[in-house]
Motif scaffolding. Sequence first.
Motif, short mmCIF file in Angstrom:
data_model
loop_
_atom_site.label_atom_id
_atom_site.label_comp_id
_atom_site.label_asym_id
_atom_site.label_seq_id
_atom_site.Cartn_x
_atom_site.Cartn_y
_atom_site.Cartn_z
N LEU A 1 0.85 -1.25 -0.06
CA LEU A 1 0.05 -0.09 0.06
C LEU A 1 1.04 1.14 0.21
O LEU A 1 0.43 2.14 -0.76
CB LEU A 1 -0.96 -0.07 1.25
CG LEU A 1 -1.91 1.23 1.20
CD1 LEU A 1 -2.95 1.26 0.38
CD2 LEU A 1 -2.50 1.16 2.63
N ILE A 2 1.91 1.26 0.78
CA ILE A 2 2.89 2.45 0.88
C ILE A 2 3.47 2.65 -0.60
O ILE A 2 3.45 3.76 -0.96
CB ILE A 2 3.74 2.31 2.07
CG1 ILE A 2 3.02 2.16 3.31
CG2 ILE A 2 4.74 3.34 2.25
CD1 ILE A 2 2.17 3.32 3.57
N GLU A 3 3.77 1.74 -1.01
CA GLU A 3 4.70 1.62 -2.37
C GLU A 3 3.59 2.08 -3.30
O GLU A 3 4.24 2.89 -4.29
CB GLU A 3 5.11 0.41 -2.72
CG GLU A 3 6.40 -0.21 -1.82
CD GLU A 3 6.80 -1.56 -2.09
OE1 GLU A 3 6.25 -2.50 -2.92
OE2 GLU A 3 7.99 -1.75 -1.67
N SER A 4 2.55 1.64 -3.44
CA SER A 4 1.51 2.22 -4.33
C SER A 4 1.23 3.57 -4.02
O SER A 4 1.13 4.43 -5.13
CB SER A 4 0.16 1.30 -4.30
OG SER A 4 -0.79 1.71 -4.99
N ALA A 5 1.13 4.12 -3.02
CA ALA A 5 1.21 5.55 -2.50
C ALA A 5 2.12 6.45 -3.13
O ALA A 5 1.81 7.48 -3.71
CB ALA A 5 0.79 6.02 -1.17
N ARG A 6 3.24 5.87 -3.00
CA ARG A 6 4.49 6.58 -3.42
C ARG A 6 4.61 6.62 -4.81
O ARG A 6 4.95 7.58 -5.50
CB ARG A 6 5.58 6.02 -2.80
CG ARG A 6 6.06 6.22 -1.23
CD ARG A 6 7.29 5.52 -0.77
NE ARG A 6 7.28 6.03 0.58
CZ ARG A 6 8.21 5.42 1.36
NH1 ARG A 6 8.68 4.04 1.12
NH2 ARG A 6 8.48 5.96 2.61
N SER A 7 4.03 5.68 -5.58
CA SER A 7 4.13 5.51 -7.08
C SER A 7 3.14 6.61 -7.59
O SER A 7 3.34 7.07 -8.80
CB SER A 7 3.90 4.11 -7.47
OG SER A 7 4.76 3.17 -7.14
#
Length: 212
Positions: free
Chosen positions: A76-82
């Motif tokens: 989820l965090i990686e998706s938000a950063r992307s």
Amino acid sequence: MGVSRQQAVENRRAIVAAAEKLFRERGVNAVGLAELMKTAGFTQGGFYNHFKSKDALVTAVMEKAMDEGGAAFVSLIESARSADADPVKQNIQWYLSPEHRANIEAGCPLSGFVGDARRFDDVARGSYAEGLAANLGRFAKIIEETEGISEGSRRKAITLFSQMVGTLLLSRAVAGVDPTLADEILDEGRRHLLAAVDTQPGIEPPARSRRR
């Protein structure tokens, strides 16, 4: 003909997966071994080929759930950063969404098992505690990186996550009988917490949004 080692591993995984689903839906104490094994597609007698006791199964479920919950948080965090989005706010919005509220079978295991955890044996309770500590550590790190603070990030993570879990559980508790109230709890909790993340380093919302 005996079962191959690979098949035994797959059978064990099937039992753990079935147990997690049933435990989340109804609670650990409400699920008997006969029902559990039938759901997994096996006879009750085969249970002890894989686990010494139900407590051992609960521990296996906790380990699986906490590993997968941690991976989901990282994703989820990686998706938000992307997407160039605020990962802290994105996490709050997902956690306090109607979709997550409805996803009892595969949502956050920390809220999913919070009612049962105190009744686990020491080993399973330890797995839950380790999962909670790891999640709070990850959340604190994200807050620190996102808001550019070091002091107070863990305190803020604990407070925010505790409020997220409480809001989710209260909303779930009444969703089936009073969906309007359930939505109100979810919406107000989400609104308050999104405002809270804008304050540094504390967790109180801006003065204009406080009730007088």
